[in-house]
Design an enzyme around this catalytic site. Structure first.
Site, PDB file in Angstrom:
ATOM      1  CG  ASP A 281      -2.698  -8.469  -5.977  1.00 42.97           C
ATOM      2  OD1 ASP A 281      -2.447  -8.695  -4.778  1.00 42.97           O
ATOM      3  OD2 ASP A 281      -3.847  -8.372  -6.426  1.00 42.97           O
ATOM      4  N   GLY A 282      -1.167  -5.558  -4.900  1.00 43.29           N
ATOM      5  CA  GLY A 282      -0.697  -5.089  -3.607  1.00 43.29           C
ATOM      6  C   GLY A 282      -0.674  -6.168  -2.542  1.00 43.29           C
TER       7      GLY A 282
ATOM      8  CG  ASP B  78      -6.873   5.477  -1.762  1.00 48.14           C
ATOM      9  OD1 ASP B  78      -8.005   5.004  -1.560  1.00 48.14           O
ATOM     10  OD2 ASP B  78      -6.678   6.534  -2.398  1.00 48.14           O
TER      11      ASP B  78
END
Length: 251
Positions: free
Chosen positions: A119-120, A137
């Site tokens: 997970d970013g 993005d």
């Protein structure tokens, strides 16, 4: 987050990645797999115009972080066209990474390329090196970004940038508003943010900087765009034409 339903389509020599919907999550021209096919992805690299010396000799940027892999377009461009940089890409779905590797010519990991499945938002909270360029993005099948558009996330991005570092983020898809995300971004970056003119697709890319201020005239931007095209093949002159005549950038 559940794994997306991945669909692949091809038309006129271009291969597209979809997450089970009409939204295009990435594209690759089969005859030029490293080129940035989609206009907004080219805009995402506009931060290269803001700092002098985007070359192997100048050693900038040295470290690049990408949140969201998609078809791997930005990862491939950074890896192949900026050979001085170490590139880390965080992608939440292993299935997306598999598709990018098998169908979109994503290079294998090596000393310069690292793919992190995770997970970013969580990744940004971990202790790790700082970056010169962060590109965000990350969209799901409904073109939603979740906490990737939140004040704490943007603050974490600010904290993970070196002095002189740049953030580029894809704010929205077609028919969505971007005023609120841009306000949050500006709050996190002490007002040092701006939105580029919208793409034909409706996407808006925002840039934000930390540290050394940027003040470039329209002529300076044009000169740097010419230099960038010569060194990487990326032509950002169409982006400059979408800006008001003679307009510069201040961040």
């Amino acid at each position: 987050m559940s794994d997306p339903c991945i669909d692949i389509s091809e038309e006129d020599g271009v291969r597209y990645l979809h997450f089970g919907s009409e939204w295009v999550q990435g594209a690759m021209r089969l005859r030029r797999p490293v080129d940035l096919e989609l206009e907004y992805t080219r805009d995402m690299m506009a931060g290269l115009l803001l700092r002098e010396g985007f070359s192997a000799e100048a050693q900038w940027p040295k470290r690049i972080l990408l949140i969201g892999l998609g078809a791997g377009s930005l990862t491939k461009f950074c890896y192949w066209k900026l050979p001085q940089a170490r590139v880390t890409t965080v992608e939440i779905s292993e299935e997306v990474w598999t598709a990018a590797s098998a169908l979109f010519k994503l290079p294998p990991e090596d000393l310069r390329l690292s793919i992190v499945i995770g997970d970013g938002v969580e990744y940004m909270q971990r202790p790790s090196p700082k970056y010169d360029y962060i590109l965000v993005d990350g969209y799901d099948e409904d073109a939603k970004v979740g906490l990737l558009d939140s004040l704490p996330f943007y603050q974490a991005c600010w904290a993970r940038l070196n002095d002189g570092g740049i953030l580029a983020t894809n704010l929205f898809g077609r028919a969505q508003k971007y005023a609120a995300p841009l306000k949050r971004l500006g709050e996190a970056f002490e007002g040092r943010s701006l939105a580029l003119p919208p793409c034909a697709s409706g996407n808006v890319v925002a840039l934000a900087t930390r540290g050394t201020p940027v003040a470039l005239s329209g002529e300076e931007l044009k000169a740097r765009a010419v230099q960038l095209k010569a060194s990487t093949g990326l032509d950002l002159r169409p982006l400059l034409k979408r800006m008001p005549a003679g307009a510069g950038l201040q961040l």
